[in-house]
Design a protein around this motif. Structure first.
Motif, PDB file in Angstrom:
ATOM      1  N   MET A 202       0.834  -1.209   0.000  1.00  0.00           N
ATOM      2  CA  MET A 202       0.000   0.000   0.000  1.00  0.00           C
ATOM      3  C   MET A 202       0.862   1.249   0.000  1.00  0.00           C
ATOM      4  SD  MET A 202      -3.301  -0.811   2.392  1.00  0.00           S
ATOM      5  CE  MET A 202      -2.438  -1.542   3.777  1.00  0.00           C
ATOM      6  N   LEU A 203       1.916   1.238   0.798  1.00  0.00           N
ATOM      7  CA  LEU A 203       2.814   2.383   0.875  1.00  0.00           C
ATOM      8  C   LEU A 203       3.419   2.675  -0.490  1.00  0.00           C
ATOM      9  CD1 LEU A 203       4.097   4.319   3.072  1.00  0.00           C
ATOM     10  CD2 LEU A 203       6.066   2.809   2.954  1.00  0.00           C
ATOM     11  N   SER A 204       3.913   1.663  -1.142  1.00  0.00           N
ATOM     12  CA  SER A 204       4.517   1.840  -2.460  1.00  0.00           C
ATOM     13  C   SER A 204       3.491   2.278  -3.492  1.00  0.00           C
ATOM     14  CB  SER A 204       5.183   0.544  -2.930  1.00  0.00           C
ATOM     15  OG  SER A 204       6.331   0.304  -2.168  1.00  0.00           O
ATOM     16  N   ALA A 205       2.299   1.708  -3.426  1.00  0.00           N
ATOM     17  CA  ALA A 205       1.257   2.061  -4.396  1.00  0.00           C
ATOM     18  C   ALA A 205       0.947   3.554  -4.343  1.00  0.00           C
ATOM     19  CB  ALA A 205      -0.008   1.250  -4.133  1.00  0.00           C
ATOM     20  N   VAL A 206       0.963   4.122  -3.162  1.00  0.00           N
ATOM     21  CA  VAL A 206       0.676   5.549  -3.026  1.00  0.00           C
ATOM     22  C   VAL A 206       1.914   6.392  -3.289  1.00  0.00           C
ATOM     23  CG1 VAL A 206      -0.039   7.361  -1.412  1.00  0.00           C
ATOM     24  CG2 VAL A 206      -1.202   5.146  -1.399  1.00  0.00           C
ATOM     25  N   LEU A 207       3.008   6.069  -2.623  1.00  0.00           N
ATOM     26  CA  LEU A 207       4.182   6.945  -2.655  1.00  0.00           C
ATOM     27  C   LEU A 207       4.981   6.897  -3.950  1.00  0.00           C
ATOM     28  CD1 LEU A 207       5.516   6.647   1.001  1.00  0.00           C
ATOM     29  CD2 LEU A 207       4.181   8.498  -0.025  1.00  0.00           C
ATOM     30  N   LEU A 208       4.803   5.886  -4.768  1.00  0.00           N
ATOM     31  CA  LEU A 208       5.530   5.832  -6.034  1.00  0.00           C
ATOM     32  C   LEU A 208       4.844   6.614  -7.149  1.00  0.00           C
ATOM     33  CD1 LEU A 208       6.919   2.192  -6.065  1.00  0.00           C
ATOM     34  CD2 LEU A 208       8.170   4.332  -5.705  1.00  0.00           C
ATOM     35  N   ASN A 209       3.773   7.318  -6.810  1.00  0.00           N
ATOM     36  CA  ASN A 209       3.104   8.177  -7.779  1.00  0.00           C
ATOM     37  C   ASN A 209       4.043   9.326  -8.138  1.00  0.00           C
ATOM     38  OD1 ASN A 209       1.500  10.796  -8.296  1.00  0.00           O
ATOM     39  ND2 ASN A 209       0.032   9.157  -8.746  1.00  0.00           N
ATOM     40  N   LYS A 210       4.358   9.435  -9.412  1.00  0.00           N
ATOM     41  CA  LYS A 210       5.344  10.417  -9.886  1.00  0.00           C
ATOM     42  C   LYS A 210       4.988  11.851  -9.464  1.00  0.00           C
ATOM     43  CE  LYS A 210       7.338  12.231 -14.131  1.00  0.00           C
ATOM     44  NZ  LYS A 210       7.359  12.163 -15.586  1.00  0.00           N
ATOM     45  N   HIS A 211       3.736  12.210  -9.597  1.00  0.00           N
ATOM     46  CA  HIS A 211       3.315  13.579  -9.279  1.00  0.00           C
ATOM     47  C   HIS A 211       3.409  13.850  -7.778  1.00  0.00           C
ATOM     48  CE1 HIS A 211       2.126  14.120 -13.399  1.00  0.00           C
ATOM     49  NE2 HIS A 211       1.356  13.036 -13.329  1.00  0.00           N
TER      50      HIS A 211
ATOM     51  N   GLU B  10       7.072  14.323  -6.851  1.00  0.00           N
ATOM     52  CA  GLU B  10       7.568  15.651  -7.227  1.00  0.00           C
ATOM     53  C   GLU B  10       7.063  16.728  -6.270  1.00  0.00           C
ATOM     54  OE1 GLU B  10       6.436  16.246 -11.302  1.00  0.00           O
ATOM     55  OE2 GLU B  10       7.796  14.686 -12.029  1.00  0.00           O
ATOM     56  N   SER B  11       5.780  16.720  -6.000  1.00  0.00           N
ATOM     57  CA  SER B  11       5.231  17.768  -5.129  1.00  0.00           C
ATOM     58  C   SER B  11       5.585  17.529  -3.671  1.00  0.00           C
ATOM     59  CB  SER B  11       3.721  17.887  -5.299  1.00  0.00           C
ATOM     60  OG  SER B  11       3.073  16.687  -4.940  1.00  0.00           O
ATOM     61  N   GLY B  12       5.783  16.271  -3.272  1.00  0.00           N
ATOM     62  CA  GLY B  12       6.134  15.957  -1.887  1.00  0.00           C
ATOM     63  C   GLY B  12       7.614  16.087  -1.588  1.00  0.00           C
ATOM     64  N   GLY B  13       8.432  16.171  -2.613  1.00  0.00           N
ATOM     65  CA  GLY B  13       9.867  16.351  -2.422  1.00  0.00           C
ATOM     66  C   GLY B  13      10.571  15.173  -1.776  1.00  0.00           C
ATOM     67  N   TYR B  14      10.218  13.980  -2.180  1.00  0.00           N
ATOM     68  CA  TYR B  14      10.884  12.786  -1.638  1.00  0.00           C
ATOM     69  C   TYR B  14      11.254  11.853  -2.781  1.00  0.00           C
ATOM     70  CZ  TYR B  14       6.338  10.557  -2.319  1.00  0.00           C
ATOM     71  OH  TYR B  14       5.193  10.063  -2.870  1.00  0.00           O
ATOM     72  N   GLU B  15      12.089  10.886  -2.455  1.00  0.00           N
ATOM     73  CA  GLU B  15      12.525   9.875  -3.411  1.00  0.00           C
ATOM     74  C   GLU B  15      12.237   8.494  -2.843  1.00  0.00           C
ATOM     75  OE1 GLU B  15      16.666  10.501  -4.250  1.00  0.00           O
ATOM     76  OE2 GLU B  15      16.346  12.609  -4.739  1.00  0.00           O
ATOM     77  N   GLU B  16      12.314   7.493  -3.682  1.00  0.00           N
ATOM     78  CA  GLU B  16      12.023   6.129  -3.242  1.00  0.00           C
ATOM     79  C   GLU B  16      12.926   5.702  -2.084  1.00  0.00           C
ATOM     80  OE1 GLU B  16      11.339   1.632  -5.042  1.00  0.00           O
ATOM     81  OE2 GLU B  16      11.954   3.239  -6.383  1.00  0.00           O
TER      82      GLU B  16
END
Length: 77
Positions: free
Chosen positions: A11-20, A23-29
């Motif tokens: 679930m975490l990856s499904a949400v946080l790997l969203n490209k947009h 970019e707006s959240g300022g984080y990386e994988e």
């Protein structure tokens, strides 16, 4: 986050790997290599998503999760 271990990881990856969102959240994988790491992340987007998933997985009510996240974000601002 490679090699999913739990549903929370998925679930975490499904949400946080969203490209947009990235970019707006300022984080990386690399900022959420594990669910436990995401729960203590310095990035508020990563940490908030992890805390929502954790609350849901623990059976907390929607209101309880909302209150916890709101309090966290108020302190972070």
């Amino acid at each position: 986050m490679t090699g999913f271990k739990t549903n929370k990881d998925k679930m975490l990856s499904a949400v946080l790997l969203n490209k947009h969102l990235m970019e707006s959240g300022g984080y990386e994988e690399k900022d959420f290599a594990s669910f436990d790491q995401a729960l203590v992340s310095e990035n508020p987007v990563v940490r908030t998503v992890a805390r929502i998933i954790q609350g849901h997985s623990s059976g907390n009510s929607t209101k309880s999760i909302y209150n916890e996240i709101t309090d966290y974000l108020k302190k972070k601002a």
